[in-house]
Design an enzyme around this catalytic site. Sequence first.
Site, PDB file in Angstrom:
ATOM      1  N   GLU A 220       0.819  -1.212   0.000  1.00  0.00           N
ATOM      2  CA  GLU A 220       0.000   0.000   0.000  1.00  0.00           C
ATOM      3  C   GLU A 220       0.857   1.269   0.000  1.00  0.00           C
ATOM      4  O   GLU A 220       0.367   2.346   0.330  1.00  0.00           O
ATOM      5  CB  GLU A 220      -0.940  -0.010   1.207  1.00  0.00           C
ATOM      6  CG  GLU A 220      -1.956  -1.134   1.133  1.00  0.00           C
ATOM      7  CD  GLU A 220      -2.858  -1.229   2.349  1.00  0.00           C
ATOM      8  OE1 GLU A 220      -4.058  -1.465   2.155  1.00  0.00           O
ATOM      9  OE2 GLU A 220      -2.371  -1.065   3.481  1.00  0.00           O
TER      10      GLU A 220
ATOM     11  N   TYR B  47     -10.710  17.053  21.563  1.00  0.00           N
ATOM     12  CA  TYR B  47      -9.460  16.482  21.067  1.00  0.00           C
ATOM     13  C   TYR B  47      -9.641  15.805  19.722  1.00  0.00           C
ATOM     14  O   TYR B  47      -8.723  15.778  18.897  1.00  0.00           O
ATOM     15  CB  TYR B  47      -8.871  15.530  22.114  1.00  0.00           C
ATOM     16  CG  TYR B  47      -8.426  16.285  23.332  1.00  0.00           C
ATOM     17  CD1 TYR B  47      -7.212  16.959  23.352  1.00  0.00           C
ATOM     18  CD2 TYR B  47      -9.253  16.394  24.446  1.00  0.00           C
ATOM     19  CE1 TYR B  47      -6.813  17.694  24.450  1.00  0.00           C
ATOM     20  CE2 TYR B  47      -8.872  17.133  25.549  1.00  0.00           C
ATOM     21  CZ  TYR B  47      -7.651  17.783  25.547  1.00  0.00           C
ATOM     22  OH  TYR B  47      -7.269  18.530  26.628  1.00  0.00           O
TER      23      TYR B  47
END
Length: 212
Positions: free
Chosen positions: A75, A121
């Site tokens: 990949e 976050y």
Amino acid sequence: MTTEKQLRQKLVQIGALLYNRQLAHGSAGNLSVRLNDGSILITPTNSSLGSLQAERISKIGPDGHMISGDPPSKEYFLHLSVYQERPSAKAIVHLHSTYSVAVSCLCHEQTEDVLPPLTAYHVMRVGKLPLVRYFRPGDRALAQEVRVLSKNHSAMLLANHGPIVSAASLEEAVYAYEELEETAKLYFIIGDRKAAPLQGEEIAEINRVFKN
């Protein structure tokens, strides 16, 4: 300045950390960092992130040609696509962690952002998380889809596959990946119960205060 030798060792350390935290399993997933000359260090194909060897980590050119080490992850072309579109990106984390992959297997009416902004976050480290349609593993057509979304997103989710997260350093990419996985976990824990995700003004304030 961090040397290539130090970055190779850091990939080994981070790979073991992610494996021990059960964010990686078997030989799934891959990590990479971009060097100052544009070449890329990437984990080898069919290697476990829990037992990487620094000298065997693949080094490829920005065009994908092999320079040294073992053959790169199959990949690698996804990493190249992200780096080509995001000049600020110096590292990429791509794993198949359980909760994030589970989200990637769901049917989504809207694919522009498939996880709600449950925490500040998540907004700070992940932002909007688009879903990339399914391609078989190794299909080069996936690279073009990733390239297009990389222009505006540092993180994306591959359908029935897992997330890709890029950042200015390997540590930052790991932090963002872990935040994504935790948000996916919260998403399933909350389930059908009524939640209170952050709203537009709250998200805008976070972006104004914490992002350049």
